[in-house]
Design a protein around this motif. Sequence first.
Motif, PDB file in Angstrom:
ATOM      1  N   GLU A 177       0.620  -1.738   0.390  1.00  0.00           N
ATOM      2  CA  GLU A 177      -0.070   0.186   0.106  1.00  0.00           C
ATOM      3  C   GLU A 177       0.901   1.483   0.285  1.00  0.00           C
ATOM      4  OE1 GLU A 177      -3.386  -0.131  -0.301  1.00  0.00           O
ATOM      5  OE2 GLU A 177      -3.139  -2.372   0.055  1.00  0.00           O
ATOM      6  N   LEU A 178      -0.046   2.324  -0.268  1.00  0.00           N
ATOM      7  CA  LEU A 178       0.808   3.659  -0.161  1.00  0.00           C
ATOM      8  C   LEU A 178       1.357   4.716   0.753  1.00  0.00           C
ATOM      9  CD1 LEU A 178       0.371   4.823  -3.980  1.00  0.00           C
ATOM     10  CD2 LEU A 178       2.361   3.958  -3.026  1.00  0.00           C
ATOM     11  N   ARG A 179      -0.216   4.138   1.592  1.00  0.00           N
ATOM     12  CA  ARG A 179       0.288   4.776   2.879  1.00  0.00           C
ATOM     13  C   ARG A 179       1.261   4.678   4.043  1.00  0.00           C
ATOM     14  NH1 ARG A 179       0.613   1.414   8.541  1.00  0.00           N
ATOM     15  NH2 ARG A 179      -0.757  -0.695   7.705  1.00  0.00           N
ATOM     16  N   PRO A 180       1.758   5.538   4.907  1.00  0.00           N
ATOM     17  CA  PRO A 180       2.741   5.445   5.424  1.00  0.00           C
ATOM     18  C   PRO A 180       2.664   4.345   6.909  1.00  0.00           C
ATOM     19  CG  PRO A 180       1.484   7.540   5.248  1.00  0.00           C
ATOM     20  CD  PRO A 180       0.604   6.708   5.111  1.00  0.00           C
ATOM     21  N   SER A 181       3.790   4.318   7.141  1.00  0.00           N
ATOM     22  CA  SER A 181       3.730   3.619   7.971  1.00  0.00           C
ATOM     23  C   SER A 181       3.542   3.736   9.414  1.00  0.00           C
ATOM     24  CB  SER A 181       5.535   2.850   7.679  1.00  0.00           C
ATOM     25  OG  SER A 181       6.380   3.648   8.289  1.00  0.00           O
ATOM     26  N   LEU A 182       2.963   3.128  10.595  1.00  0.00           N
ATOM     27  CA  LEU A 182       2.976   3.812  11.828  1.00  0.00           C
ATOM     28  C   LEU A 182       4.110   4.113  12.145  1.00  0.00           C
ATOM     29  CD1 LEU A 182      -1.001   2.098  12.504  1.00  0.00           C
ATOM     30  CD2 LEU A 182       0.012   3.973  10.854  1.00  0.00           C
ATOM     31  N   SER A 183       3.732   4.667  13.348  1.00  0.00           N
ATOM     32  CA  SER A 183       4.403   5.820  13.921  1.00  0.00           C
ATOM     33  C   SER A 183       4.138   4.708  15.739  1.00  0.00           C
ATOM     34  CB  SER A 183       4.645   6.990  14.302  1.00  0.00           C
ATOM     35  OG  SER A 183       3.580   7.364  14.926  1.00  0.00           O
ATOM     36  N   VAL A 184       5.010   4.390  16.647  1.00  0.00           N
ATOM     37  CA  VAL A 184       4.813   3.792  17.800  1.00  0.00           C
ATOM     38  C   VAL A 184       3.940   5.145  18.472  1.00  0.00           C
ATOM     39  CG1 VAL A 184       6.234   3.307  20.158  1.00  0.00           C
ATOM     40  CG2 VAL A 184       6.883   2.319  18.180  1.00  0.00           C
ATOM     41  N   ASP A 185       3.668   6.119  18.453  1.00  0.00           N
ATOM     42  CA  ASP A 185       3.334   7.203  18.731  1.00  0.00           C
ATOM     43  C   ASP A 185       1.637   6.589  18.556  1.00  0.00           C
ATOM     44  OD1 ASP A 185       5.456   8.192  20.516  1.00  0.00           O
ATOM     45  OD2 ASP A 185       5.291  10.124  19.160  1.00  0.00           O
ATOM     46  N   GLU A 186       1.439   6.589  16.851  1.00  0.00           N
ATOM     47  CA  GLU A 186       0.396   6.666  16.909  1.00  0.00           C
ATOM     48  C   GLU A 186      -0.324   4.930  16.823  1.00  0.00           C
ATOM     49  OE1 GLU A 186       0.032   8.554  12.050  1.00  0.00           O
ATOM     50  OE2 GLU A 186       1.574   6.538  12.357  1.00  0.00           O
ATOM     51  N   ILE A 187      -0.031   4.219  17.346  1.00  0.00           N
ATOM     52  CA  ILE A 187       0.069   3.360  17.981  1.00  0.00           C
ATOM     53  C   ILE A 187      -0.280   2.688  19.578  1.00  0.00           C
ATOM     54  CG2 ILE A 187       0.950   0.546  18.714  1.00  0.00           C
ATOM     55  CD1 ILE A 187       2.618   0.762  16.291  1.00  0.00           C
ATOM     56  N   GLU A 188       0.495   3.986  19.827  1.00  0.00           N
ATOM     57  CA  GLU A 188       0.303   3.648  21.241  1.00  0.00           C
ATOM     58  C   GLU A 188      -1.162   4.547  21.761  1.00  0.00           C
ATOM     59  OE1 GLU A 188       2.198   6.061  25.317  1.00  0.00           O
ATOM     60  OE2 GLU A 188       2.670   7.195  23.577  1.00  0.00           O
ATOM     61  N   LYS A 189      -1.420   5.276  20.519  1.00  0.00           N
ATOM     62  CA  LYS A 189      -2.900   6.134  20.913  1.00  0.00           C
ATOM     63  C   LYS A 189      -3.632   5.111  20.316  1.00  0.00           C
ATOM     64  CE  LYS A 189      -5.631  10.046  18.929  1.00  0.00           C
ATOM     65  NZ  LYS A 189      -4.979  11.873  18.463  1.00  0.00           N
ATOM     66  N   VAL A 190      -4.011   4.311  19.172  1.00  0.00           N
ATOM     67  CA  VAL A 190      -4.763   2.907  19.752  1.00  0.00           C
ATOM     68  C   VAL A 190      -5.274   2.232  20.286  1.00  0.00           C
ATOM     69  CG1 VAL A 190      -5.364   0.998  18.220  1.00  0.00           C
ATOM     70  CG2 VAL A 190      -3.849   3.438  16.716  1.00  0.00           C
ATOM     71  N   VAL A 191      -3.933   2.413  21.009  1.00  0.00           N
ATOM     72  CA  VAL A 191      -3.538   1.400  22.596  1.00  0.00           C
ATOM     73  C   VAL A 191      -4.832   2.181  23.481  1.00  0.00           C
ATOM     74  CG1 VAL A 191      -2.691   0.329  24.045  1.00  0.00           C
ATOM     75  CG2 VAL A 191      -1.675  -0.133  21.862  1.00  0.00           C
ATOM     76  N   GLU A 192      -4.638   3.716  23.132  1.00  0.00           N
ATOM     77  CA  GLU A 192      -5.069   4.168  24.594  1.00  0.00           C
ATOM     78  C   GLU A 192      -6.787   4.165  24.139  1.00  0.00           C
ATOM     79  OE1 GLU A 192      -3.411   7.620  24.698  1.00  0.00           O
ATOM     80  OE2 GLU A 192      -2.057   6.668  25.754  1.00  0.00           O
ATOM     81  N   LEU A 193      -7.030   4.607  23.088  1.00  0.00           N
ATOM     82  CA  LEU A 193      -8.210   4.444  22.413  1.00  0.00           C
ATOM     83  C   LEU A 193     -10.043   3.306  22.837  1.00  0.00           C
ATOM     84  CD1 LEU A 193      -8.521   6.317  19.208  1.00  0.00           C
ATOM     85  CD2 LEU A 193      -9.380   7.502  21.445  1.00  0.00           C
ATOM     86  N   ALA A 194      -8.891   2.500  22.618  1.00  0.00           N
ATOM     87  CA  ALA A 194      -9.449   0.865  22.434  1.00  0.00           C
ATOM     88  C   ALA A 194      -9.438   0.013  23.630  1.00  0.00           C
ATOM     89  CB  ALA A 194      -8.804  -0.602  21.457  1.00  0.00           C
ATOM     90  N   LYS A 195      -8.281   0.570  24.566  1.00  0.00           N
ATOM     91  CA  LYS A 195      -8.510   0.122  25.819  1.00  0.00           C
ATOM     92  C   LYS A 195      -9.794   0.841  26.817  1.00  0.00           C
ATOM     93  CE  LYS A 195      -4.257  -2.679  25.981  1.00  0.00           C
ATOM     94  NZ  LYS A 195      -5.074  -3.711  26.659  1.00  0.00           N
ATOM     95  N   ALA A 196      -9.851   2.179  26.375  1.00  0.00           N
ATOM     96  CA  ALA A 196     -10.552   3.298  27.559  1.00  0.00           C
ATOM     97  C   ALA A 196     -11.974   2.204  27.116  1.00  0.00           C
ATOM     98  CB  ALA A 196     -10.157   4.293  26.628  1.00  0.00           C
ATOM     99  N   LYS A 197     -12.286   2.078  25.329  1.00  0.00           N
ATOM    100  CA  LYS A 197     -13.351   1.160  25.676  1.00  0.00           C
ATOM    101  C   LYS A 197     -13.954   0.032  25.545  1.00  0.00           C
ATOM    102  CE  LYS A 197     -16.620   3.092  22.793  1.00  0.00           C
ATOM    103  NZ  LYS A 197     -16.378   2.863  21.652  1.00  0.00           N
ATOM    104  N   ASN A 198     -12.782  -0.516  25.758  1.00  0.00           N
ATOM    105  CA  ASN A 198     -13.234  -1.963  26.597  1.00  0.00           C
ATOM    106  C   ASN A 198     -11.775  -2.532  26.951  1.00  0.00           C
ATOM    107  OD1 ASN A 198     -12.773  -4.728  26.918  1.00  0.00           O
ATOM    108  ND2 ASN A 198     -13.778  -5.386  24.074  1.00  0.00           N
ATOM    109  N   PRO A 199     -11.231  -2.567  28.011  1.00  0.00           N
ATOM    110  CA  PRO A 199     -10.274  -2.307  29.302  1.00  0.00           C
ATOM    111  C   PRO A 199      -9.659  -3.971  28.879  1.00  0.00           C
ATOM    112  CG  PRO A 199     -11.905  -1.481  30.598  1.00  0.00           C
ATOM    113  CD  PRO A 199     -12.374  -1.964  28.811  1.00  0.00           C
ATOM    114  N   ASP A 200     -10.447  -5.308  27.983  1.00  0.00           N
ATOM    115  CA  ASP A 200     -10.262  -6.506  28.223  1.00  0.00           C
ATOM    116  C   ASP A 200      -9.367  -6.930  26.873  1.00  0.00           C
ATOM    117  OD1 ASP A 200     -11.049  -7.296  30.634  1.00  0.00           O
ATOM    118  OD2 ASP A 200     -12.741  -7.629  30.344  1.00  0.00           O
ATOM    119  N   VAL A 201      -9.817  -6.248  25.458  1.00  0.00           N
ATOM    120  CA  VAL A 201      -9.132  -6.316  24.335  1.00  0.00           C
ATOM    121  C   VAL A 201      -7.826  -6.245  23.929  1.00  0.00           C
ATOM    122  CG1 VAL A 201      -8.696  -3.604  23.518  1.00  0.00           C
ATOM    123  CG2 VAL A 201     -10.048  -5.021  22.264  1.00  0.00           C
ATOM    124  N   ILE A 202      -7.386  -7.289  23.209  1.00  0.00           N
ATOM    125  CA  ILE A 202      -5.747  -7.426  23.505  1.00  0.00           C
ATOM    126  C   ILE A 202      -5.607  -7.048  22.228  1.00  0.00           C
ATOM    127  CG2 ILE A 202      -4.565  -9.536  22.735  1.00  0.00           C
ATOM    128  CD1 ILE A 202      -6.471 -11.279  23.612  1.00  0.00           C
TER     129      ILE A 202
END
Length: 420
Positions: A177-202
């Motif tokens: 794909e031509l989309r940019p690869s993800l930074s660790v900071d972006e991954i951290e933001k996804v982690v925070e969003l996901a676990k705020a909605k569902n603390p048990d999510v992997i």
Amino acid sequence: MSSFFNISEKITDASNRALKLCKEQFKYIEEITEYNQQKVLSAFIEFGVSDVHFNSSTGYGYGDVGRETLDKVWARVLGAEDALVRHNFTCGTHTLATALYGVLRPGHKMLCVTGTPYDTIHGVIGITGQGMGSLKDFGVIYDEVLLKDERLDYEAIESAVDDSVTMVYIQRSRGYELRPSLSVDEIEKVVELAKAKNPDVIVMVDNCYGEFVEKKEPTEVGADLIAGSMIKNAGGGIATTGGYIAGRADLIEKCAYRLTTPGLGKEVGATLGMNRELYMGLYYAPHTVGEALKSAVYIAALFESFGYDVTPKYNEVRHDIVQSLGLENEESLVAFCQGIQKGSPVDSFVLPEPWDMPGYDSKVVMAAGAFTLGSSIELSADAPIREPYYAWIQGGLNFHSAKVCAQLAAQSMLDKGLLK
């Protein structure tokens, strides 16, 4: 250069200009490399790595101290509770599949938040190849969140994650794909969003091509599982096969049960003399990744000077080792890959041609003159023969050889009247 390779003055002049442009990025890459090299070295020292850890085990492999210590070293380097590092992971896709099958159960839901993942994992998920033992065949539900303007759609991710989602899956690298690869900071933001909605999510991250590109890894910012191949960044060009999974200890145990069998897990598995190259590969990995990053930056600068679209640009901060190069038509794409092959230390005489490669939905042309078959940390270039005719380049065991490869690729295009 003129003593060994017949490169036109047009290309060598462009190369010299490109090198001047790259200086600041090279300096930044050296800083990352030094930090990660120290991180790896400190882990080796902490766990007292010795030649005894390189010994071979056979049969069941009970009590293999080298295997057990290797897991500990990797876990420390990646900021994880535990790791599963094995030579008998056959490829990155096998490693990812082991993690997915290890923790997902019938009725669980896997949500990929980086759009549709790359081709080779489609059969594992069940996007293609139903009836062959995919996750879908076993009752695992799959859904995805599309990218928005080639970036993560945080609002859509937040909306999609609820109590029904068992796993949030992130593909760090761009794949085809031509989309940019993800930074660790972006991954951290996804982690925070996901676990705020569902603390048990992997939260699981496909970390292929991303190891040691930044100072942090996804497991250091809350990802529960990451996985990757040892013939990409993680093996440093030394490991000849294998993969790793790292993360939460309870999840690693489940992955080990999937790799071997429930109840035995990490306690079995002969190393067959493979430990030494897995240790050595990790030791070399930060430096080798740095060389690969320099190679990518240089290729971007060189081909941008010829008028081609490149992503990332030479002066952009990188989050994986992959360089995309828009060559505009099939003839230029094939000529570029053939030129890369001509500068390879192994099989330089081979002429790559497009072919039907397993796991891909269109013909692929691939240049890969590597000491380890399929190794993506050694300089390679591959591309599906489909619009918009981009090549994906990755690797480079040492920058100086990669520089020659890039110039020979440009020369191959020039010889055929294709270079802008």
